[in-house]
Design a protein around this motif. Structure first.
Motif, PDB file in Angstrom:
ATOM      1  N   THR A   1       0.736  -1.142   0.007  1.00  0.00           N
ATOM      2  CA  THR A   1       0.130  -0.198  -0.083  1.00  0.00           C
ATOM      3  C   THR A   1       0.863   1.247  -0.044  1.00  0.00           C
ATOM      4  OG1 THR A   1      -0.050  -0.313   2.418  1.00  0.00           O
ATOM      5  CG2 THR A   1      -2.194  -1.097   1.002  1.00  0.00           C
ATOM      6  N   SER A   2       2.117   1.203   0.316  1.00  0.00           N
ATOM      7  CA  SER A   2       2.895   2.360   0.368  1.00  0.00           C
ATOM      8  C   SER A   2       4.180   2.103   0.450  1.00  0.00           C
ATOM      9  CB  SER A   2       2.584   3.134   1.627  1.00  0.00           C
ATOM     10  OG  SER A   2       2.999   2.785   2.883  1.00  0.00           O
ATOM     11  N   GLY A   3       5.388   2.960   0.256  1.00  0.00           N
ATOM     12  CA  GLY A   3       6.799   3.000   0.494  1.00  0.00           C
ATOM     13  C   GLY A   3       7.028   2.454   1.864  1.00  0.00           C
TER      14      GLY A   3
ATOM     15  N   ALA B   1       5.954  -1.027   2.731  1.00  0.00           N
ATOM     16  CA  ALA B   1       7.148  -1.858   1.808  1.00  0.00           C
ATOM     17  C   ALA B   1       8.498  -2.124   2.762  1.00  0.00           C
ATOM     18  CB  ALA B   1       7.484  -1.127   0.536  1.00  0.00           C
ATOM     19  N   LEU B   2       8.721  -0.626   3.420  1.00  0.00           N
ATOM     20  CA  LEU B   2       9.845  -0.704   4.433  1.00  0.00           C
ATOM     21  C   LEU B   2       9.674  -1.710   5.567  1.00  0.00           C
ATOM     22  CD1 LEU B   2      11.192   2.984   4.362  1.00  0.00           C
ATOM     23  CD2 LEU B   2      12.579   0.921   3.957  1.00  0.00           C
ATOM     24  N   ASP B   3       8.484  -1.827   6.124  1.00  0.00           N
ATOM     25  CA  ASP B   3       8.210  -2.557   7.190  1.00  0.00           C
ATOM     26  C   ASP B   3       8.243  -3.964   6.847  1.00  0.00           C
ATOM     27  OD1 ASP B   3       7.592  -0.395   9.203  1.00  0.00           O
ATOM     28  OD2 ASP B   3       5.679  -0.438   8.765  1.00  0.00           O
TER      29      ASP B   3
ATOM     30  N   THR C   1      17.106  11.309   5.455  1.00  0.00           N
ATOM     31  CA  THR C   1      16.365  10.568   4.479  1.00  0.00           C
ATOM     32  C   THR C   1      15.016  10.997   4.751  1.00  0.00           C
ATOM     33  OG1 THR C   1      15.838   8.165   3.644  1.00  0.00           O
ATOM     34  CG2 THR C   1      16.568   8.640   5.821  1.00  0.00           C
ATOM     35  N   TRP C   2      13.955  10.016   4.608  1.00  0.00           N
ATOM     36  CA  TRP C   2      12.503  10.037   4.740  1.00  0.00           C
ATOM     37  C   TRP C   2      12.368   9.381   6.137  1.00  0.00           C
ATOM     38  CZ3 TRP C   2       9.078  13.366   4.798  1.00  0.00           C
ATOM     39  CH2 TRP C   2       7.689  13.250   4.933  1.00  0.00           C
ATOM     40  N   TRP C   3      11.322  10.044   6.908  1.00  0.00           N
ATOM     41  CA  TRP C   3      11.068   9.439   8.072  1.00  0.00           C
ATOM     42  C   TRP C   3      10.850   7.756   8.127  1.00  0.00           C
ATOM     43  CZ3 TRP C   3      10.873  11.163  12.775  1.00  0.00           C
ATOM     44  CH2 TRP C   3      10.829  12.817  12.840  1.00  0.00           C
TER      45      TRP C   3
ATOM     46  N   ALA D   1      20.583   1.449   2.453  1.00  0.00           N
ATOM     47  CA  ALA D   1      21.030   2.384   1.372  1.00  0.00           C
ATOM     48  C   ALA D   1      19.972   3.075   0.798  1.00  0.00           C
ATOM     49  CB  ALA D   1      22.044   1.505   0.508  1.00  0.00           C
ATOM     50  N   VAL D   2      19.722   4.302   0.923  1.00  0.00           N
ATOM     51  CA  VAL D   2      18.700   5.137   0.470  1.00  0.00           C
ATOM     52  C   VAL D   2      19.251   5.726  -0.886  1.00  0.00           C
ATOM     53  CG1 VAL D   2      16.893   6.606   1.040  1.00  0.00           C
ATOM     54  CG2 VAL D   2      17.770   5.402   2.600  1.00  0.00           C
ATOM     55  N   HIS D   3      18.685   5.520  -2.115  1.00  0.00           N
ATOM     56  CA  HIS D   3      19.134   6.469  -3.179  1.00  0.00           C
ATOM     57  C   HIS D   3      18.256   7.381  -3.361  1.00  0.00           C
ATOM     58  CE1 HIS D   3      20.897   2.517  -4.308  1.00  0.00           C
ATOM     59  NE2 HIS D   3      20.054   1.834  -4.121  1.00  0.00           N
TER      60      HIS D   3
ATOM     61  N   TYR E   1      10.017   0.308  -2.955  1.00  0.00           N
ATOM     62  CA  TYR E   1       9.807   1.168  -3.711  1.00  0.00           C
ATOM     63  C   TYR E   1       8.559   1.995  -3.302  1.00  0.00           C
ATOM     64  CZ  TYR E   1      12.896  -1.422  -6.720  1.00  0.00           C
ATOM     65  OH  TYR E   1      13.889  -2.268  -7.482  1.00  0.00           O
ATOM     66  N   SER E   2       8.511   3.362  -3.665  1.00  0.00           N
ATOM     67  CA  SER E   2       7.145   4.043  -3.478  1.00  0.00           C
ATOM     68  C   SER E   2       6.494   4.478  -4.642  1.00  0.00           C
ATOM     69  CB  SER E   2       7.495   5.108  -2.465  1.00  0.00           C
ATOM     70  OG  SER E   2       6.196   6.134  -2.426  1.00  0.00           O
ATOM     71  N   PHE E   3       5.167   4.322  -4.691  1.00  0.00           N
ATOM     72  CA  PHE E   3       4.529   4.996  -5.777  1.00  0.00           C
ATOM     73  C   PHE E   3       3.502   6.246  -5.285  1.00  0.00           C
ATOM     74  CE2 PHE E   3       4.849   0.302  -6.488  1.00  0.00           C
ATOM     75  CZ  PHE E   3       6.147   0.390  -7.290  1.00  0.00           C
ATOM     76  N   GLN E   4       3.867   6.842  -4.406  1.00  0.00           N
ATOM     77  CA  GLN E   4       3.270   8.182  -3.958  1.00  0.00           C
ATOM     78  C   GLN E   4       3.604   9.077  -5.034  1.00  0.00           C
ATOM     79  OE1 GLN E   4       4.920  11.062  -2.285  1.00  0.00           O
ATOM     80  NE2 GLN E   4       3.460  12.153  -1.589  1.00  0.00           N
ATOM     81  N   ILE E   5       2.581  10.139  -5.015  1.00  0.00           N
ATOM     82  CA  ILE E   5       2.817  11.267  -6.197  1.00  0.00           C
ATOM     83  C   ILE E   5       3.930  11.932  -6.127  1.00  0.00           C
ATOM     84  CG2 ILE E   5       1.945  13.154  -4.590  1.00  0.00           C
ATOM     85  CD1 ILE E   5       0.273  13.945  -7.308  1.00  0.00           C
ATOM     86  N   ASN E   6       4.522  11.867  -5.426  1.00  0.00           N
ATOM     87  CA  ASN E   6       6.085  12.867  -5.431  1.00  0.00           C
ATOM     88  C   ASN E   6       7.155  11.747  -6.194  1.00  0.00           C
ATOM     89  OD1 ASN E   6       4.826  14.140  -3.041  1.00  0.00           O
ATOM     90  ND2 ASN E   6       6.280  15.745  -3.787  1.00  0.00           N
ATOM     91  N   LYS E   7       6.914  10.425  -6.454  1.00  0.00           N
ATOM     92  CA  LYS E   7       7.765   9.973  -6.715  1.00  0.00           C
ATOM     93  C   LYS E   7       7.763   9.784  -8.387  1.00  0.00           C
ATOM     94  CE  LYS E   7       8.298   9.718  -2.301  1.00  0.00           C
ATOM     95  NZ  LYS E   7       8.843   8.890  -1.248  1.00  0.00           N
ATOM     96  N   MET E   8       8.220   8.609  -8.778  1.00  0.00           N
ATOM     97  CA  MET E   8       8.040   8.382 -10.410  1.00  0.00           C
ATOM     98  C   MET E   8       6.812   7.696 -10.826  1.00  0.00           C
ATOM     99  SD  MET E   8      11.089   9.632 -11.924  1.00  0.00           S
ATOM    100  CE  MET E   8      11.443   8.753 -13.201  1.00  0.00           C
TER     101      MET E   8
ATOM    102  N   GLY F   1      -0.993   7.601  -6.567  1.00  0.00           N
ATOM    103  CA  GLY F   1      -1.259   8.375  -5.625  1.00  0.00           C
ATOM    104  C   GLY F   1      -0.575   7.801  -4.277  1.00  0.00           C
ATOM    105  N   GLU F   2      -0.956   6.553  -3.996  1.00  0.00           N
ATOM    106  CA  GLU F   2      -0.271   5.967  -2.793  1.00  0.00           C
ATOM    107  C   GLU F   2       0.229   4.207  -3.495  1.00  0.00           C
ATOM    108  OE1 GLU F   2       0.338   6.879  -0.055  1.00  0.00           O
ATOM    109  OE2 GLU F   2      -1.036   8.364   0.821  1.00  0.00           O
ATOM    110  N   GLY F   3       1.223   3.880  -2.799  1.00  0.00           N
ATOM    111  CA  GLY F   3       1.342   2.462  -3.405  1.00  0.00           C
ATOM    112  C   GLY F   3       2.765   2.103  -2.995  1.00  0.00           C
ATOM    113  N   GLY F   4       3.406   0.706  -3.125  1.00  0.00           N
ATOM    114  CA  GLY F   4       4.774   0.496  -2.757  1.00  0.00           C
ATOM    115  C   GLY F   4       4.804  -0.892  -3.307  1.00  0.00           C
TER     116      GLY F   4
HETATM  117  C1  LIG Z   1       8.636   8.544   0.032  1.00  0.00           C
HETATM  118  C2  LIG Z   1       9.478   7.962   0.571  1.00  0.00           C
HETATM  119  C3  LIG Z   1       9.358   6.738   1.517  1.00  0.00           C
HETATM  120  C4  LIG Z   1       8.120   6.261   1.833  1.00  0.00           C
HETATM  121  O1  LIG Z   1       6.897   6.011   0.726  1.00  0.00           O
HETATM  122  P1  LIG Z   1       5.513   6.299   1.097  1.00  0.00           P
HETATM  123  O2  LIG Z   1       4.871   5.747  -0.073  1.00  0.00           O
HETATM  124  O3  LIG Z   1       5.182   7.783   0.969  1.00  0.00           O
HETATM  125  O4  LIG Z   1       5.036   5.667   2.292  1.00  0.00           O
HETATM  126  C5  LIG Z   1      10.374   5.894   1.999  1.00  0.00           C
HETATM  127  N1  LIG Z   1      11.779   6.218   1.829  1.00  0.00           N
HETATM  128  C6  LIG Z   1      11.951   7.402   0.914  1.00  0.00           C
HETATM  129  C7  LIG Z   1      13.332   7.709   0.988  1.00  0.00           C
HETATM  130  C8  LIG Z   1      10.865   8.119   0.347  1.00  0.00           C
HETATM  131  O5  LIG Z   1      11.295   9.423  -0.364  1.00  0.00           O
END
Ligand SMILES: *Cc1c(COP(=O)(O)O)cnc(C)c1O
Length: 454
Positions: free
Chosen positions: A113-115, A118-120, A140-142, A184-186, A234-241, A245-248
């Motif tokens: 459902t989100s990035g 996906a991390l969890d 990096t992101w939270w 390793a966060v790209h 990976y994340s498929f939230q709107i700010n990514k590629m 809307g949401e997804g991972g």
């Molecule tokens: C956006 C982002 C996430 C989380 O993705 P969400 O889909 O917003 O939960 C994780 N890591 C990085 C580096 C991100 O930029």
């Protein structure tokens, strides 16, 4: 770093976009537009009415067309928005997982459902738990921090360097016998320097989790990001590629990591679709979550995936044109890119001599309608109040109750190099739809401003 700044940085593109649109309005005021914006901001500025507005926009939605529309209609008409069953034999998420894993060059993929989810899943897949330490970049992101804390493990920060990604040497320094994983966060469209990271990790038996949320489609030395370490997200939230809307998604070549991640995303159970891919089950049921992807999401992502190569190609083309136009400037210090061919071209990055010069540079670029800002989309995690105070949802949470958890000190002194790097870098966003005229305008503006401040 003030709270205000951190919030602005965390809001990233959104804030940029608003400020940028406001400044664009101002510049248009000569043509009778944007007078209100100018009054609101209480400033009078020389205008440049012949210069076009420059707005990089959101990447994925710029590529929406009848392919997404058709795929969504198929889900609606089938009456099957749930991935596992329904009257119309749903296959959108299933096919997306297969195609996505193939694109990344890995054996397995699971859509979630989100990035953050996906991390969890990846952390559960790697078996991280209380007593373990996980190395996370300080910028990096939270979610890279919360996934470690959710697992009851201890986050240990490593500085970023001029790649704007984790410094391989600081990663090596931060390792202890309890280190289980390095994330390793790209970041910001550019790959980490994976060779030294992999070498150090392999030597010490540390697993590598690649967070590719900000670099979907990027690569390092010919390998797609996410396929180099033990597991990729990976994340498929709107700010990514590519976006729904949401997804991972999670990818891996390891059938046990895969089964554990797939189980975690579905309450600990495993469905036939996953064991069909691995051949057999290797893991017993444990408590998980519900991070299942819907067929609507899978439908949009399937269509978006077919365009990922052209999104990357267009962004890269524009980013490389701008880099080429500024790389011979006297004294310019560009982002260090360990593999420029693997950069997806999200932005162009260069360094000023100090924070004051950076701020002036950003201000002057914005006056020329260039979408310049500080680095965006991440947080200086060790400077956050909730991190400094090690706040968790329960006071007996295991992350910070171990001897090393109570000893560890966060705060600005724990990430000086990161604060310095962050404070010097300028970001200029790149759009997939920029024209040659826009690229040239950005090049001219950077050349003028850099020369005047150097
Ligand atoms: C956006 C982002 C996430 C989380 O993705 P969400 O889909 O917003 O939960 C994780 N890591 C990085 C580096 C991100 O930029």
């Amino acid at each position: 770093m003030t709270t205000q700044n951190v919030i602005a940085d965390a809001e990233g593109q959104d804030l940029d976009r608003r400020q940028f649109l406001a400044s664009s309005c101002m510049a248009l005021s000569g043509a009778g537009v944007g007078v209100t914006a100018q009054r609101l901001l209480g400033q009078e500025r020389p205008t440049q009415p012949d210069v076009p507005d420059i707005d990089p926009g959101y990447i994925g939605p710029q590529f929406f067309d009848e392919r997404e529309e058709q795929a969504l209609l198929e889900v609606l008409e089938s009456g099957s928005p749930f991935r596992y069953w329904g009257p119309g034999r749903p296959t959108k998420v299933l096919r997306f997982e297969e195609n996505f894993a193939r694109y990344m060059g890995t054996r397995f993929g699971v859509g979630v459902t989100s990035g953050t989810a996906a991390l969890d899943c990846a952390v559960a897949g790697l078996g991280v738990g209380p007593g373990d330490e996980v190395i996370v970049p300080a910028y990096t992101w939270w979610s890279d921090y919360t996934c470690v804390v959710h697992a009851g493990a201890l986050p240990v920060f490593a500085d970023i360097d001029r790649t704007l990604n984790i410094d391989p040497e600081d990663f090596a320094r931060k390792m202890t016998p309890r280190t289980k994983v390095v994330i390793a966060v790209h970041l910001l469209g550019g790959p980490c320097d994976m060779d030294p990271i992999m070498e150090t990790a392999r030597k010490r038996g540390v697993a590598v989790l690649e967070d590719c949320a900000q670099c979907v489609g990027g690569s390092y030395r010919g390998k797609k990001l996410g396929s180099i370490g033990d597991v990729g997200i990976y994340s498929f939230q709107i700010n990514k590629m590519i976006t729904s809307g949401e997804g991972g998604a999670v990818v891996t070549n390891d059938p046990t990591i895969y089964e554990r991640a797939a189980r975690f995303h579905d309450m600990g159970t495993i469905r036939r679709v996953f064991t069909d891919r691995t051949g057999s089950s290797r893991v017993q049921t444990f408590a998980g979550e519900n991070f299942r992807m819907s067929e609507f999401t899978g439908a949009v992502l399937g269509a978006q995936l077919s365009k990922l190569d052209s999104m990357c190609a267009q962004l890269r083309h524009n980013a490389e044109a701008i880099y080429e136009g500024i790389e011979n400037l006297a004294g310019i210090r560009l982002r260090h890119r360990p593999d420029p061919e693997g950069d997806i071209g999200y932005g162009v990055y260069f360094e000023m001599k100090d924070k004051a010069a950076r701020d002036r540079c950003i201000r002057e670029l914005r006056q020329r309608k260039v979408p310049a800002s500080t680095l965006t989309g991440s947080v200086l995690l060790p400077t956050e109040e909730s991190v400094i105070n090690k706040r968790t949802r329960h006071r007996d949470w295991p992350s910070f109750n171990s001897p090393q958890g109570s000893r560890i000190k966060y705060g600005p002194d724990s990430c000086r190099q990161t604060l310095e790097v962050f404070g010097r870098f300028v970001q200029v966003r790149v759009g997939a739809k920029y024209t040659r005229r826009i690229n040239d305008h950005i090049i001219d503006a950077i050349r003028q401003v850099h020369n005047s401040l150097a």
